[in-house]
Structures are given as structure tokens and as C-alpha cells.
Design an enzyme around this catalytic site. Structure first.
Site, PDB file in Angstrom:
ATOM      1  N   GLU A  45       0.877  -1.162   0.000  1.00  0.00           N
ATOM      2  CA  GLU A  45       0.000   0.000   0.000  1.00  0.00           C
ATOM      3  C   GLU A  45       0.923   1.224   0.000  1.00  0.00           C
ATOM      4  O   GLU A  45       1.815   1.324   0.854  1.00  0.00           O
ATOM      5  CB  GLU A  45      -0.884   0.015   1.252  1.00  0.00           C
ATOM      6  CG  GLU A  45      -1.814   1.211   1.216  1.00  0.00           C
ATOM      7  CD  GLU A  45      -2.727   1.324   2.429  1.00  0.00           C
ATOM      8  OE1 GLU A  45      -2.706   0.442   3.301  1.00  0.00           O
ATOM      9  OE2 GLU A  45      -3.458   2.331   2.480  1.00  0.00           O
ATOM     10  N   ARG A 270       5.176 -12.779   9.485  1.00  0.00           N
ATOM     11  CA  ARG A 270       5.892 -11.566   9.139  1.00  0.00           C
ATOM     12  C   ARG A 270       7.221 -11.513   9.886  1.00  0.00           C
ATOM     13  O   ARG A 270       7.412 -12.155  10.915  1.00  0.00           O
ATOM     14  CB  ARG A 270       5.063 -10.330   9.417  1.00  0.00           C
ATOM     15  CG  ARG A 270       4.678 -10.110  10.869  1.00  0.00           C
ATOM     16  CD  ARG A 270       4.034  -8.746  11.073  1.00  0.00           C
ATOM     17  NE  ARG A 270       2.970  -8.471  10.103  1.00  0.00           N
ATOM     18  CZ  ARG A 270       2.899  -7.353   9.374  1.00  0.00           C
ATOM     19  NH1 ARG A 270       3.796  -6.408   9.507  1.00  0.00           N
ATOM     20  NH2 ARG A 270       1.918  -7.159   8.543  1.00  0.00           N
ATOM     21  N   LYS A 280       4.267   0.820   9.637  1.00  0.00           N
ATOM     22  CA  LYS A 280       4.455   2.063   8.887  1.00  0.00           C
ATOM     23  C   LYS A 280       3.911   3.253   9.667  1.00  0.00           C
ATOM     24  O   LYS A 280       4.425   4.359   9.559  1.00  0.00           O
ATOM     25  CB  LYS A 280       3.766   1.952   7.525  1.00  0.00           C
ATOM     26  CG  LYS A 280       4.585   1.129   6.538  1.00  0.00           C
ATOM     27  CD  LYS A 280       4.034   1.229   5.131  1.00  0.00           C
ATOM     28  CE  LYS A 280       3.109   0.098   4.864  1.00  0.00           C
ATOM     29  NZ  LYS A 280       2.647   0.005   3.479  1.00  0.00           N
TER      30      LYS A 280
HETATM   31  P1  ATP Z   1       2.232  -2.022   8.039  1.00  0.00           P
HETATM   32  O1  ATP Z   1       1.387  -2.940   8.875  1.00  0.00           O
HETATM   33  O2  ATP Z   1       3.549  -1.682   8.596  1.00  0.00           O
HETATM   34  O3  ATP Z   1       1.504  -0.817   7.516  1.00  0.00           O
HETATM   35  P2  ATP Z   1       1.542  -3.528   5.810  1.00  0.00           P
HETATM   36  O4  ATP Z   1       1.541  -4.975   5.977  1.00  0.00           O
HETATM   37  O5  ATP Z   1       0.212  -2.884   5.877  1.00  0.00           O
HETATM   38  O6  ATP Z   1       2.590  -2.892   6.781  1.00  0.00           O
HETATM   39  P3  ATP Z   1       1.749  -3.389   3.003  1.00  0.00           P
HETATM   40  O7  ATP Z   1       2.182  -2.253   2.186  1.00  0.00           O
HETATM   41  O8  ATP Z   1       0.332  -3.785   2.967  1.00  0.00           O
HETATM   42  O9  ATP Z   1       2.222  -3.072   4.477  1.00  0.00           O
HETATM   43  O10 ATP Z   1       2.672  -4.651   2.734  1.00  0.00           O
HETATM   44  C1  ATP Z   1       2.972  -5.113   1.459  1.00  0.00           C
HETATM   45  C2  ATP Z   1       3.365  -6.551   1.536  1.00  0.00           C
HETATM   46  O11 ATP Z   1       4.470  -6.718   2.409  1.00  0.00           O
HETATM   47  C3  ATP Z   1       2.230  -7.390   2.080  1.00  0.00           C
HETATM   48  O12 ATP Z   1       2.129  -8.554   1.282  1.00  0.00           O
HETATM   49  C4  ATP Z   1       2.657  -7.712   3.473  1.00  0.00           C
HETATM   50  O13 ATP Z   1       2.177  -8.956   3.856  1.00  0.00           O
HETATM   51  C5  ATP Z   1       4.191  -7.700   3.376  1.00  0.00           C
HETATM   52  N1  ATP Z   1       4.774  -7.319   4.657  1.00  0.00           N
HETATM   53  C6  ATP Z   1       4.521  -6.205   5.375  1.00  0.00           C
HETATM   54  N2  ATP Z   1       5.200  -6.217   6.532  1.00  0.00           N
HETATM   55  C7  ATP Z   1       5.924  -7.367   6.542  1.00  0.00           C
HETATM   56  C8  ATP Z   1       6.831  -7.977   7.470  1.00  0.00           C
HETATM   57  N3  ATP Z   1       7.145  -7.395   8.631  1.00  0.00           N
HETATM   58  N4  ATP Z   1       7.358  -9.168   7.144  1.00  0.00           N
HETATM   59  C9  ATP Z   1       7.068  -9.760   5.971  1.00  0.00           C
HETATM   60  N5  ATP Z   1       6.217  -9.250   5.069  1.00  0.00           N
HETATM   61  C10 ATP Z   1       5.649  -8.071   5.336  1.00  0.00           C
END
Ligand code: ATP
Ligand code: MG
Length: 565
Positions: A45, A270, A280
Site C-alpha cells: 500500500e 511476518r 508504517k
Molecule cells: P504495516 O502494517 O507496517 O503498515 P503492511 O503490511 O500494511 O505494513 P503493506 O504495504 O500492505 O504493508 O505490505 C505489502 C506486503 O508486504 C504485504 O504482502 C505484506 O504482507 C508484506 N509485509 C509487510 N510487513 C511485513 C513484514 N514485517 N514481514 C514480511 N512481510 C511483510
């Protein structure tokens, strides 16, 4: 062909990297579930910069596509216009490329599917599987029930198809106020899985989208957009983090009701890394509230922060391989990340000499105007990196730490009356300590033994200590920034997480002396400063003002940890 051979055939050199996700893909290839196709995607995102957790996901998704000769799309999940920005889109693209992956012409946006999603929604309304609901957000929450109690049906749940079509069209046309109505899937208000209790598909929101502008005043929820976006792109394996496991039945429901291509969702744990935060939202707070100097502050766990700090793409790939993928949440020690970097830089970084906290040494019996060029090895791990000459003269700088007026036992560096070797040069002996009016040591007087030049056949004598140095008249001035953990605790959490920030995570040393060859250094150049660690020229470094970041120390704490496994 045996099973094993077949696997190697499919996997190529990646057979060693096998994990439960690759096992599932192998099985799907065996059963020809997707006609031999493997297509993944990385779906960020664009509401912040990518971090090391995303790097894990990028390596996983693009790595699978590479190893199975499949494809990986880059898809921006841009369904929430109020938090998203092109700045983030651009940074994400830069980071994925920097990691060495390419999505070719497959740069997609969930917002490109808004029209298709709208048509799908109409399809569900016409099937009697979706409805327009007039409950407020609070009421929807109250009606939803809890983990232990079923929800209650919305009073608007049984609207006719005609009424729903009429209201949904008018939602689209902007007749209703923001938040006054929603479009919901009609599933089951008493489902044990709360995600199935008539989830919201559309909300009314007048917000300018970074791509679609003001075209839409209704926006799909993430849950409504995500699975259909995967389906539209023909994704075979939709790999996501564990928190989406409970959403899978909902994604399956949408896809089955619509009768469209059905990707296989697979969840993995994760990455959590010690001594940092990864959400984020929290990273944004650190930036906005000036706890750090920006998204690319070298203390940040962001990919751009790690890059500025001196991390290499190879070290992050290696790290991703070492942590693997699993179904269970765990916390990875940041020492493993640092160790992955050291392993890479050890092979590649040129060794140089630099003095961070200088102490002047005058060699009394060395001729005043003599300068010798001494040969130094660029990297003992790699002879092909060759040698260079470094100047030696009567006045040199050594580290303040390498001299003690009252040395403790077993101190093998310089002290009054004692000898030490200057690396690549001579053995020197301290004969006098000069102090200023405040009683602080201002310089050291030494003599040198001309018979002890490094590498010369007469150099028989050995001393216990060898220290690094820089010739004073040839030294290049620099600022060096030392970084420590961003947090004092290994798992910053709870409301007080910001109170656990390490107040001393940045130390700036402004009077550092580097060997002459470093006046050629350009931003991003990486070196090992002998005995001190790995350092990288900062983006702000110029010929007039050299600035270096300490990437990582030489101390290998990971080796100790690994032994205790
Ligand atoms: P945040 O919760 O920090 O906002 P998010 O998961 O919402 O992070 P996205 O931009 O939706 O962030 O993530 C893009 C991709 O990266 C998704 O497929 C998510 O599963 C993966 N991802 C995000 N954080 C992690 C992590 N800590 N470890 C592994 N994969 C991750
Ligand atoms: Mg997310």
C-alpha cells in the site's frame, strides 16, 4: 524421472531454498493446478516507505518467480486515498529495483480495477449477495457482535435488488454524504469468523486519489479489492502475512460468488526484528515528530535507511535466505542482519586506515621532510583487489584509545616506554607525553626503529600490539557518524514505545582523519576502516566535506549467539 530430479528441474539452484510455500507450489505444479504457471505479486500500500519486513516479502515473491521461471507483479494496493501519495509509489519502485528485482511492464494499481470492481459489485447485488446499508459506522460495529456473541442483521439487509441497485448507483453519483451509507456483502451475521459478518465493500469518501483524482467518491475496502485484484491479474499463489489467514474465507467467498479465477492464498509469519519498530504508522511518527531525520535516516529499518547506512542488496538477500519463511511468529535478532552484511562487506570492502578520535604522535628521530610510500593490502580476503601506497611521515595520528598513560595489565598498545607496531610501517616507542595547561594529553613523542619496516628482510623484531594510524600532513578531514540501536529495548511496544527510544543512537565525530586515498571517495562508497568497522560515504558527502556513516562494527556478536543454539 524421479521426484527429486523433477523438483530440481523446476527449482533450478533454488532447491536448497525450499520451504513450505515452495512445497505447495511444487505440488501444484505436479497436479498441474494452474497449467504449470507460477505468478506472484508484491502488493504494497503506498502509504509509507518500505522496510526490512517488506524486503523479506519482496525476496520471497520475486525470488519464487525467478526460480520457477514465472512472473511477479508489482501491485500498488491503493484503495485508501487519504493516506496514499506518489512520493511513496516512487520510493517503493526505487527500493524494489535496488533489491535487484524487475516487474517489467507489470506495474499495476488496484485503482486501475475500480471500474471492474464496481461491475463485480453490481453482479453481487443482482445475485442478492450484497446490499446498501444505512447504519452508521458505530451502529455497524454494535451490530457486528463479538468473538463470543453472534451479530445482528442490519435492518437494511433485505432490501430488494432494485432498491439496492438504485441506492448503489446514487452512492456512485455522489448523492449521499460521506459515511452516510455503505455497500456490504450479504453473508452471515452469525458466522464464527467475524470477517464473514456482512463485511463492508464500499464506503462513501470524498477524497482526491493520487491516480484517479476525483473520479470516484466511493472507494472499495482493502478486503473487497485485494482478492479480486489478484484474480484479475491471474495470480496463482497469493502470498501474504499471517494476519490475513482469517480473511481467506472471505476472499474465497467473493471469488466463488463471482465465479472468477481463484488464486491460492498462502500465509507466512511476518518478520519482526529486535530493537526496532516496523509498522508504517510508527515509522511515520518517528519521521513526522523528528525523532529521526527522515525516512532514509540510517537508523531506520526502512530499505532506504539501510541503503544509506551502507547495506547492500546482496546482504539483504542473504538475510532473507537465512531467516527463511515459517508459519509461526518470531523475533529475529538484529545481530543476524548485521552478520549478513559483514559477510558480504568482508569479501568486497576495501580496507583503509582512519582515525576517529585523533591523538598526534611525533616521531622524533624520523627526518623532518621525509615521506615514504608504504604498500598496504586492499583486501586480505581477495588478492585481486591489489595493493595501494599510503604515505608515512614524521607526524602521524593514532586513536586516543590506543594510548594509555597508565596501562592496565595486558594492554599491548602504546604506553610510556612501550613499543607498538604501526600497521604497514615501523615499530615505535613512546618516550614522552606532552600535556596542555589543563593537564590533558596533547601529543605523544616517540622514536622509531628504522630496522623494523614492515615487509623488509631485516624486520625480525616482533611486538605484541599493532595499531592503525594516518600520516598527519596527508590526512583527509571527515565527519563520521556512529549509530547505535534506535531503541533501548528489544521489543518496543505498547503506548509508551517512544519512551524506549535510545537517546544516544547517533554520535557525530567531527574531527576524524582519514588516509589520503579517501579523498577520492564518492557517496555510497563502502570501506572497512581497519579495526573500527565498515563505513559508507553518506549521500551528503562532498569533496569539500567528507561524511561517513558507520554501517556496522567489526564485533561479531552473532557468532556468539549462533554457538549458543
Ligand atoms: P504495516 O502494517 O507496517 O503498515 P503492511 O503490511 O500494511 O505494513 P503493506 O504495504 O500492505 O504493508 O505490505 C505489502 C506486503 O508486504 C504485504 O504482502 C505484506 O504482507 C508484506 N509485509 C509487510 N510487513 C511485513 C513484514 N514485517 N514481514 C514480511 N512481510 C511483510
Ligand atoms: Mg497491509
Amino acid at each position: 524421472m524421479s521426484n527429486q530430479e523433477n523438483k530440481n528441474d523446476i527449482n533450478g539452484d533454488a532447491a536448497i531454498r525450499t520451504n513450505f510455500i515452495r512445497e505447495i507450489i511444487n505440488d501444484d505444479l505436479q497436479t498441474n493446478k494452474y497449467n504449470g504457471k507460477v505468478q506472484t505479486r508484491f502488493p504494497p500500500e503506498p502509504n509509507g516507505y518500505l522496510h526490512i519486513g517488506h524486503a523479506k516479502s519482496i525476496c520471497l515473491n520475486f525470488g519464487i518467480a525467478r526460480d520457477y521461471k514465472g512472473l511477479c507483479n508489482l501491485r500498488f494496493d491503493d484503495t485508501n486515498p487519504s493516506k496514499e501519495d506518489v512520493e511513496y509509489v516512487d520510493s517503493i519502485k526505487e527500493d524494489v529495483h535496488w533489491l535487484g528485482f524487475d516487474w517489467e511492464d507489470r506495474e499495476y494499481y488496484a485503482s486501475d480495477y475500480f471500474e471492474q470492481l464496481y461491475q463485480y459489485a453490481v453482479q453481487l447485488i443482482k445475485k442478492g449477495k450484497a446490499y446498501v446499508c444505512d447504519l452508521t459506522a458505530n451502529e455497524i460495529r454494535d451490530y457486528r457482535g463479538t468473538l463470543t456473541e453472534p451479530g445482528k442483521d442490519s435492518p437494511f439487509r433485505n432490501r430488494s435488488v432494485e432498491e439496492n441497485m438504485n441506492l448503489f448507483t446514487r452512492m456512485l453519483q455522489g448523492e449521499f454524504a460521506d459515511g452516510s451509507r455503505t455497500m456490504r456483502a450479504k453473508i452471515d451475521m452469525s458466522a464464527p469468523n467475524i470477517n464473514l459478518r456482512d463485511p463492508i465493500m464500499y464506503r462513501i469518501l470524498r477524497s482526491t486519489h493520487h491516480r484517479t483524482g476525483d473520479t470516484w467518491c466511493i472507494y472499495p475496502t482493502y478486503d473487497w479489492a485485494h482478492g479480486q485484484s489478484d484474480s484479475i491479474e491471474g495470480i496463482t499463489h497469493s502470498i501474504c502475512t499471517l494476519e490475513f489467514e482469517d480473511h481467506r474465507p472471505l476472499y474465497d467467498w467473493y471469488i466463488n460468488e463471482l465465479g472468477i479465477h481463484h488464486p491460492q492464498q498462502i500465509e507466512f509469519a511476518r518478520l519482526n526484528l529486535s530493537y526496532t519498530v516496523m509498522s508504517k504508522r510508527r515509522l511515520l511518527q518517528l519521521v513526522e515528530e523528528s525523532y529521526v531525520k527522515g525516512w532514509d535516516d540510517p537508523r531506520m529499518p526502512t530499505i532506504c535507511g539501510l541503503r544509506r547506512r551502507g547495506y547492500t542488496p546482496e546482504s539483504l538477500h542473504h538475510f532473507a535466505d537465512r531467516i527463511g519463511v515459517a508459519k509461526r511468529e518470531n523475533m529475529i535478532d538484529v545481530a543476524l542482519l548485521e552478520d549478513s552484511l559483514r559477510q558480504d562487506l568482508n569479501k568486497r570492502a576495501m580496507r583503509v586506515m582512519a582515525v576517529l578520535r585523533p591523538l598526534k604522535v611525533i616521531i622524533l628521530n624520523y627526518p623532518d621532510d621525509r615521506v615514504e610510500e608504504l604498500e598496504a593490502v586492499n583486501n586480505p580476503e581477495d588478492a585481486s583487489m591489489g595493493t595501494r601506497n599510503i604515505p608515512f611521515s614524521k607526524v602521524v595520528y593514532i586513536e586516543q584509545d590506543d594510548f594509555r598513560e597508565d596501562p592496565p595489565k595486558k594492554y599491548f598498545r602504546l604506553s610510556p616506554g612501550n613499543e607498538v607496531r604501526l600497521r604497514y610501517a615501523y615499530i615505535i616507542k613512546c618516550v614522552d607525553v606532552i600535556k596542555n595547561e589543563k593537564g590533558e594529553i596533547s601529543e605523544i613523542h616517540c622514536t622509531y626503529d628504522p630496522e623494523t619496516k614492515s615487509g623488509s628482510p631485516n624486520s625480525q623484531r616482533k611486538v605484541k600490539g599493532t595499531i592503525h594510524w594516518v600520516s598527519a600532513p596527508h590526512a583527509v578531514d571527515a565527519e563520521v557518524r556512529l549509530y547505535d540501536r534506535l531503541f533501548n529495548v528489544d521489543n518496543p511496544s505498547g503506548d509508551n514505545w517512544k519512551e524506549t527510544l535510545n537517546q544516544n543512537s547517533l554520535e557525530i565525530l567531527s574531527d576524524c582523519k582519514l588516509e589520503k586515498s579517501l579523498n577520492q571517495s564518492k557517496p555510497k562508497d563502502k570501506y572497512q576502516f581497519e579495526r573500527l568497522g565498515y563505513f559508507c560515504a553518506d549521500y551528503d558527502s562532498t569533496d569539500g566535506k567528507l561524511i561517513f556513516n558507520r554501517t556496522v562494527t567489526l564485533k561479531d556478536t552473532w557468532a556468539k549467539i549462533e554457538k549458543s543454539f
